[in-house]
Design a protein around this motif. Sequence first.
Motif, mmCIF file in Angstrom:
data_model
loop_
_atom_site.group_PDB
_atom_site.id
_atom_site.type_symbol
_atom_site.label_atom_id
_atom_site.label_comp_id
_atom_site.label_asym_id
_atom_site.label_seq_id
_atom_site.Cartn_x
_atom_site.Cartn_y
_atom_site.Cartn_z
ATOM 1 N N LEU A 322 0.824 -1.330 0.140
ATOM 2 C CA LEU A 322 0.039 -0.001 -0.094
ATOM 3 C C LEU A 322 0.956 1.403 -0.082
ATOM 4 O O LEU A 322 0.647 2.289 -0.643
ATOM 5 C CB LEU A 322 -0.843 -0.077 1.148
ATOM 6 C CG LEU A 322 -1.836 1.115 1.411
ATOM 7 C CD1 LEU A 322 -2.719 1.467 0.285
ATOM 8 C CD2 LEU A 322 -2.609 0.839 2.671
ATOM 9 N N THR A 323 1.996 1.295 1.020
ATOM 10 C CA THR A 323 2.725 2.383 0.704
ATOM 11 C C THR A 323 3.508 2.594 -0.604
ATOM 12 O O THR A 323 3.528 3.750 -0.947
ATOM 13 C CB THR A 323 3.732 2.263 1.834
ATOM 14 O OG1 THR A 323 3.172 2.128 3.441
ATOM 15 C CG2 THR A 323 4.789 3.353 2.019
ATOM 16 N N GLN A 324 3.823 1.612 -1.187
ATOM 17 C CA GLN A 324 4.719 1.645 -2.219
ATOM 18 C C GLN A 324 3.547 2.271 -3.477
ATOM 19 O O GLN A 324 4.049 3.166 -4.236
ATOM 20 C CB GLN A 324 5.256 0.286 -2.852
ATOM 21 C CG GLN A 324 6.221 -0.567 -1.745
ATOM 22 C CD GLN A 324 7.134 0.436 -1.102
ATOM 23 O OE1 GLN A 324 7.777 1.019 -1.953
ATOM 24 N NE2 GLN A 324 7.050 0.328 -0.027
ATOM 25 N N ALA A 325 2.278 1.676 -3.434
ATOM 26 C CA ALA A 325 1.364 2.377 -4.463
ATOM 27 C C ALA A 325 1.131 3.833 -4.194
ATOM 28 O O ALA A 325 1.226 4.496 -5.281
ATOM 29 C CB ALA A 325 0.132 1.689 -4.433
ATOM 30 N N ARG A 326 1.120 4.240 -3.011
ATOM 31 C CA ARG A 326 0.967 5.721 -2.598
ATOM 32 C C ARG A 326 2.123 6.282 -3.118
ATOM 33 O O ARG A 326 2.027 7.435 -3.832
ATOM 34 C CB ARG A 326 0.699 5.622 -1.399
ATOM 35 C CG ARG A 326 0.525 7.243 -1.007
ATOM 36 C CD ARG A 326 -0.275 7.216 0.575
ATOM 37 N NE ARG A 326 -1.489 6.196 0.604
ATOM 38 C CZ ARG A 326 -2.048 5.922 1.889
ATOM 39 N NH1 ARG A 326 -1.377 6.240 3.086
ATOM 40 N NH2 ARG A 326 -2.998 5.147 2.040
ATOM 41 N N ILE A 327 3.108 6.065 -2.722
ATOM 42 C CA ILE A 327 4.591 6.649 -3.119
ATOM 43 C C ILE A 327 4.763 6.931 -4.307
ATOM 44 O O ILE A 327 5.079 8.089 -5.149
ATOM 45 C CB ILE A 327 5.755 6.113 -2.369
ATOM 46 C CG1 ILE A 327 5.943 6.419 -0.778
ATOM 47 C CG2 ILE A 327 7.090 6.476 -2.856
ATOM 48 C CD1 ILE A 327 6.756 5.787 -0.135
#
Length: 492
Positions: A322-327
């Motif tokens: 999820l963090t990777q998608a947002r970043i």
Amino acid sequence: MQLSNLRLALAALAVCCNTALAVETAAAPASTSKLLRGGTIIGFDEKTQLIKVTRNGSLLIQNDRITAISEANKALTNVPKDAEIIDCTNNIITPGFIDTHRHGWQTVFKTMGSNTTLGDQLAGIHEALYAGVTTILDHAHHTWTPEHSKAGLDASVDSGGRVFFAYTFQNSTDKFAVPQQLAQWKTLRKAMTSKLTTLVISYDDFTTNPTGSYTSDVVKLAKDNKIEVLTTHQVEGPWLLGNSPEDLHRVGILQSTVPVVISHASGLTARGAQLLRATNQHISITAESEMHYGHTHPTTHLILDQASLGIDTHFTFSTDILTQARIYLQSTRLRAYEETFARWEIPANNPMSVNQAFLLATRNGGLALNRTDLGVINVGAKADVLVWNGRSPALLGWDDPVAAVILHASIGDLSHVLVDGGFVKKDGKLVIKGYEDVQTRFLKAAAKIQGVLKSQPLPVQNGSWITGTQYAQLEQTDAQRGASNGYGPSYV
């Protein structure tokens, strides 16, 4: 630091993993049915090739598969009488996240590399499951000895996650070089009985050893065994580490029937992108890693149709997709906005949507692994499912479920995580039998390994990188007034 000393310390981790083999997951028996009732389901419409949102819907899980999905506001029929019913009112139901590039063994180094550049696996997979990562492609390059290799594979089998364990072929020592590793791989593959773990291949010498026997042996092994996936690192540009699509095409693996995942694709060329599309092969973007270490992702936004997301060296940053998608979403937007701003123009539209970020984290990962039954909620898909608490403080008042997950949610909002139809996280807590024992063993091993690491001074980055490219000293930012700029040491 001395690599030999590190390997000796890592032996403790191998012992930890082997000792933990009695750990059992609390996944439900294969005969158990589950009805997730009354939630908003983020599915995928194969006809329109678009995300399909079903509000106040239900989905039925039987054994390891999704067997029925209701229309909006309609109840499912033919639900088994013994089905476990999970009330998902006001909640969001999504497919599990797929991580197509991770080095699981590096979990033990957590917080040890917070300011570096590029110059216990079981515990790490449990951490990923807690964060909703249900499928992992593990680039396992800790294959220094037969014991380390088997320990990593055993940890994957025992984890309760869906793991593609990509055994790395590399010349570690004279006694355990590629020929010995090939022999061990065949032995391990023959003995595999796991339902969730698959033994696959990673290899990083396609550029440095394109015509050597080791490369041809690995390619032959992959083809002869119809490997489910082969993965490699590509870090080009000034790094000059190779393994580009062009290199893989020259040795005959890119155009084969073996699914290939090229991690990072830093320095990907137009020709390389064309080859990926022509052969339907994929890349794995590890956004936070590529920003953290400095190899960046300058061209990957141009080939998102063949892209997925990964974590990489999660001991230095987030473990969740999820963090990777947002970043990645916001860094791609920033790139386009800066280019527009430099022309003294104002953006009239948004260059990347939350829907695209969601697909990178889910369906595209399944496509990269040549698994159309992973990363989607469809009838017949594997029951790797996440349930998000729509009444959490972060999600309270949501309307667009995709935007809610990609822009507002955190892993703390995950109520339930199911892998292959069984709970690995329920009501916000991991339901893995023996997890506390795993934690204790992991902490003991981590203390020993990190002690070795802390005793060794970090190398000074002067002169040139191993490929001959010169280092450049960067201007540090300043968060304080006066003589100190606030950069400070690492508190390890």
